[in-house]
Scaffold this active site. Sequence first.
Site: not given
Length: 170
Positions: A49, A54, A94-95, A136-137, A140
Amino acid sequence: MALLPILEFPDPRLRTKAVAVDPARVTEPEFQQLLDSMFETMYECPGIGLAASQVDVHQRFMVIDVSEDKSRPQVFVNPQIVAKSGEQVYQEGCLSVPGIFADVTRANEITVQAIGRDGQPFELSTDGLLAVCIQHEMDHLDGKLFVDYLSPLKREMVRKKLAKQKRLSA
């Protein structure tokens, strides 16, 4: 398409609350190209994701693909969770927080309303990994990271570990 730079914790831009996307923009070529670049970036990392926040685009949309073979790309524009139930603990990464994983408690089942890549509104009820990924996304998009669910001590340890990783790779 192009790989996009991903903001990393503790970059303050990750705390920016995203603004809604004009639904008329969704099918425009520039927006579609940005979606393609986000998918390419997410797959390259590899991740499941990626929220626009991000990649320093502070608008409410995200791309997700939780399939093993990366064959089910999904786009959520202006997503809203309209129902949730149950609870599950999932080890998240997480990225924007590379190499760090932690248990996070989230709703087990959710129903989300959004606009798809085709510009059409849709509603999706899901659970498990996809439900976790959507939540999660969406965090963000609200300027929140999974490390915010950790204790202040653990969050500080993560910040120091990432700073050390950056120093060693420089």
